[in-house]
Design a protein around this motif. Structure first.
Motif, PDB file in Angstrom:
ATOM      1  N   ILE A  73      55.104  14.171 132.310  1.00  0.00           N
ATOM      2  CA  ILE A  73      54.240  15.330 132.525  1.00  0.00           C
ATOM      3  C   ILE A  73      53.127  15.330 131.478  1.00  0.00           C
ATOM      4  O   ILE A  73      53.269  14.758 130.410  1.00  0.00           O
ATOM      5  CB  ILE A  73      55.015  16.665 132.451  1.00  0.00           C
ATOM      6  N   SER A  75      49.339  17.839 130.280  1.00  0.00           N
ATOM      7  CA  SER A  75      48.701  19.154 130.396  1.00  0.00           C
ATOM      8  C   SER A  75      48.063  19.316 131.767  1.00  0.00           C
ATOM      9  O   SER A  75      47.920  18.359 132.517  1.00  0.00           O
ATOM     10  CB  SER A  75      47.660  19.322 129.287  1.00  0.00           C
ATOM     11  N   ASN A  76      47.690  20.548 132.082  1.00  0.00           N
ATOM     12  CA  ASN A  76      47.112  20.884 133.398  1.00  0.00           C
ATOM     13  C   ASN A  76      48.094  20.669 134.543  1.00  0.00           C
ATOM     14  O   ASN A  76      47.707  20.364 135.673  1.00  0.00           O
ATOM     15  CB  ASN A  76      45.825  20.076 133.656  1.00  0.00           C
ATOM     16  N   ASP A  77      49.400  20.808 134.229  1.00  0.00           N
ATOM     17  CA  ASP A  77      50.461  20.718 135.243  1.00  0.00           C
ATOM     18  C   ASP A  77      50.485  19.379 135.975  1.00  0.00           C
ATOM     19  O   ASP A  77      50.800  19.309 137.164  1.00  0.00           O
ATOM     20  CB  ASP A  77      50.340  21.863 136.271  1.00  0.00           C
ATOM     21  N   THR A  79      52.194  16.018 136.898  1.00  0.00           N
ATOM     22  CA  THR A  79      53.530  15.424 136.930  1.00  0.00           C
ATOM     23  C   THR A  79      53.462  14.099 137.672  1.00  0.00           C
ATOM     24  O   THR A  79      52.952  14.031 138.784  1.00  0.00           O
ATOM     25  CB  THR A  79      54.553  16.339 137.635  1.00  0.00           C
ATOM     26  N   GLU A  97      62.876  18.692 138.156  1.00  0.00           N
ATOM     27  CA  GLU A  97      62.270  19.968 137.789  1.00  0.00           C
ATOM     28  C   GLU A  97      62.919  20.546 136.530  1.00  0.00           C
ATOM     29  O   GLU A  97      62.235  21.079 135.646  1.00  0.00           O
ATOM     30  CB  GLU A  97      62.409  20.969 138.939  1.00  0.00           C
ATOM     31  N   GLU A 101      60.885  21.203 133.021  1.00  0.00           N
ATOM     32  CA  GLU A 101      60.776  22.512 132.374  1.00  0.00           C
ATOM     33  C   GLU A 101      61.110  22.426 130.889  1.00  0.00           C
ATOM     34  O   GLU A 101      60.465  23.062 130.053  1.00  0.00           O
ATOM     35  CB  GLU A 101      61.698  23.525 133.063  1.00  0.00           C
ATOM     36  N   LYS A 104      58.188  20.696 129.128  1.00  0.00           N
ATOM     37  CA  LYS A 104      56.998  21.552 129.013  1.00  0.00           C
ATOM     38  C   LYS A 104      57.050  22.379 127.737  1.00  0.00           C
ATOM     39  O   LYS A 104      56.028  22.621 127.096  1.00  0.00           O
ATOM     40  CB  LYS A 104      56.876  22.469 130.234  1.00  0.00           C
TER      41      LYS A 104
END
Length: 220
Positions: A73, A75-77, A79, A97, A101, A104
């Motif tokens: 992952i 930045s800026n979501d 993946t 997922e 998490e 993150k």
């Protein structure tokens, strides 16, 4: 036989000698993947007299086998999923997922730890030299590239000391230029190609970023 690199400092100096065409580039910037990429990138930024910052990316390690990347992952979501690994080990979307998490949170912690109050650098229309201490599966580097592409740089140059030949070949299609010093086959592990592959600490990352900023200001 592939010659071993002494340490990340030597790796950065050798890469810098291959990047002299970017020295004093008005819109150039060196971005490192922490933590191990920072000592390598510091030597490049110092030699080329370019600003240094970090590109925060986190590998998504397979539960129970964290060194094996099932994705990454940024930045800026952003993946990136390593489908070969996920399919081979039958890893569920829920597991991906869950790990994402957790990572993150670590991404946010590192941003505070390394950058403090300094804003993220402007990337648009700039030449970015993206650096790590090696590439194994390529998942982490792909996430970094994808995150940077969203910010519309003029050019992305990947510079790494060691990577598998197949990964280099794949990544070349995603960036403007790729420079790699050692392409052993099989790779097995990045650490095998260094005499000294001791872990880089958060304190070292902060120190190198501060030193790079001070040295660049002193040159102006």
């Amino acid at each position: 036989m592939t010659t071993l690199l002494h340490n990340r400092i030597e790796a950065g100096q050798l890469l810098a000698s291959r990047l002299t065409g970017y020295a004093n580039c008005p819109y150039g910037i060196v971005l490192a993947l922490p933590r191990g990429g920072v000592p390598v990138a510091f030597e490049i930024a110092r030699k080329l007299q370019l600003p240094l910052d970090v590109c925060l990316v986190r590998k998504l390690g397979v539960p129970g086998h964290k060194e094996l990347a099932m994705g990454a992952i940024a930045s800026n979501d952003v993946t990136i999923v390593n489908r070969d690994v996920v399919n081979w080990l039958h890893i569920s979307p829920e597991t991906i997922e869950q790990v994402a998490e957790q990572e993150k949170k670590e991404l946010a912690r590192r941003d505070r730890a390394y950058r403090g109050n300094r804003p993220y650098p402007e990337i648009r229309d700039r030449t970015v030299i993206l650096v790590d201490d090696g590439i194994a599966t390529g998942a982490t580097m792909r996430a970094a590239i994808a995150a940077l592409r969203q910010q519309q740089p003029k050019e992305i140059v990947v510079a790494v000391p060691v990577a598998a030949p197949s990964v280099c070949q794949e990544l070349r299609t995603e960036v403007d230029k790729l420079i790699c010093l050692r392409k052993p086959e099989p790779l097995h592990s990045i650490s095998l190609w260094y005499e000294d592959f001791s872990q880089t600490t958060d304190e070292e990352v902060r120190d190198l970023l501060e030193r790079a900023e001070c040295e660049l200001m002193a040159m102006k």
